[in-house]
Design a protein around this motif. Structure first.
Motif, short mmCIF file in Angstrom:
data_model
loop_
_atom_site.label_atom_id
_atom_site.label_comp_id
_atom_site.label_asym_id
_atom_site.label_seq_id
_atom_site.Cartn_x
_atom_site.Cartn_y
_atom_site.Cartn_z
N THR A 66 -4.89 -32.14 1.71
CA THR A 66 -5.09 -30.51 1.86
C THR A 66 -4.18 -29.99 2.91
O THR A 66 -3.70 -28.78 3.10
CB THR A 66 -6.65 -30.12 2.24
OG1 THR A 66 -6.71 -31.02 3.44
CG2 THR A 66 -7.68 -30.69 1.25
N SER A 67 -3.63 -30.75 3.97
CA SER A 67 -2.94 -30.45 4.80
C SER A 67 -1.31 -30.19 4.35
O SER A 67 -0.70 -29.20 4.64
CB SER A 67 -2.66 -31.21 6.24
OG SER A 67 -3.92 -31.55 6.57
N GLU A 184 -5.95 -43.25 8.09
CA GLU A 184 -5.51 -43.43 6.71
C GLU A 184 -4.11 -42.47 6.57
O GLU A 184 -4.27 -41.34 6.89
CB GLU A 184 -6.34 -43.11 5.60
CG GLU A 184 -5.79 -43.39 4.16
CD GLU A 184 -4.93 -42.41 3.63
OE1 GLU A 184 -4.36 -42.82 2.67
OE2 GLU A 184 -4.85 -41.32 4.01
O1 G3H Z 1 -3.39 -39.48 3.82
C1 G3H Z 1 -3.98 -38.59 4.54
C2 G3H Z 1 -4.62 -37.47 3.74
O2 G3H Z 1 -3.57 -37.11 2.83
C3 G3H Z 1 -5.11 -36.28 4.64
O3 G3H Z 1 -5.49 -35.20 3.82
O4 G3H Z 1 -4.63 -33.10 4.84
O5 G3H Z 1 -6.83 -33.22 3.30
O6 G3H Z 1 -6.93 -34.24 5.47
P1 G3H Z 1 -6.00 -34.03 4.37
#
Ligand code: G3H
Length: 254
Positions: A66-67, A184
């Motif tokens: 999502t970022s 992660e």
């Molecule tokens: O690998 C890390 C994730 O893609 C982070 O996901 O930006 O939705 O927290 P996010």
């Protein structure tokens, strides 16, 4: 008031830089755990940063999440970076389509007036399928582009949150929990000291490939991600962090 704010954040940015040993840190106001628009502000800050470093004819590898979706949402034409190529860093990693690297990569490229190439691979992959897929000429060609990316931009997640969001099997969840995974990124799970506990087998960028990129930008914020950010940066593979006040204040504590 404005000047006070700017200088306040530059002190916070410097503290984060010292804590994580990175070259450049951008902190936006707010906590994205609580307010969605803070994630969009991080996206905008990441776009501004990309605009300041990108040149013509460069390749940018992007991950999912999502970022990264917020970065794509806020992307605007990159005037100084004509003819840039956007590629997904790795496979889908079990994410919903709107959070997959392919989707985000295509949107970023369109908004930036760049080119893009996609990676069509199922994942996670068995060893046997992995070996045959990486032998396919069309996959080989894009892998070559990915591994030579000038700039990599990626998210960082909390290990447990990511494993559940991607519907990891019971066996994998067990491994992540037994190994005390904290963070992660790129389908790699890291513990508190930055050791890899588990890695999703898929094609695309491998952790070692990051050593070849001039600039590796992490975009991750929210108070709840502070420990994940610290854990990921123990590897020292990324040299820029775009984050928010919520994460920044939490990660410089103690
Ligand atoms: O690998 C890390 C994730 O893609 C982070 O996901 O930006 O939705 O927290 P996010």
């Amino acid at each position: 008031e404005f000047i006070k704010e700017v200088s306040g954040f530059s002190v916070l940015e410097q503290s984060v830089k010292d804590k994580l040993h990175v070259d450049h840190v951008v902190v936006v106001p707010g906590n994205s755990d609580e307010l969605d628009w803070v994630k969009q502000e991080m996206g905008k800050a990441a776009v501004d940063f990309l605009r300041s470093i990108l040149h013509a004819n460069q390749t940018i590898a992007v991950t999912g999440g999502t970022s990264m979706a917020a970065v794509a949402e806020m992307m605007t034409p990159l005037e100084r970076a004509e003819n840039c190529m956007f590629v997904p860093a790795r496979g889908g990693l079990g994410e919903r389509v709107e959070n997959q690297a392919n989707t985000i990569c295509a949107e970023m490229a369109k908004k930036a007036n760049g080119e893009y190439r996609l990676l069509y691979v199922p994942d996670p992959l068995s060893e046997e399928s992995y070996q045959s897929i990486i032998g396919e000429p069309s996959v080989k060609e894009i892998l070559h582009l990915i591994k030579q990316a000038d700039v990599v931009i990626h998210g960082i997640g909390d290990a447990w949150t990511m494993a559940q969001r991607r519907k990891a099997s019971g066996k994998i969840l067990q491994r992540i929990s037994d190994g005390n995974a904290v963070s992660e990124a790129f389908g790699y799970y890291f513990n508190q000291t930055g050791d890899v506990i588990h890695k999703v087998r898929t094609v695309g960028l491998q952790l070692e490939d990051l050593d070849n990129s001039q600039c590796v930008v992490a975009v991750a914020g929210g108070k709840s991600k502070a420990q994940a950010i610290i854990s990921y940066f123990k590897q020292g593979k990324s040299n820029v962090l775009v984050t928010d006040e919520g994460a920044a204040k939490e990660l410089i504590r103690d």
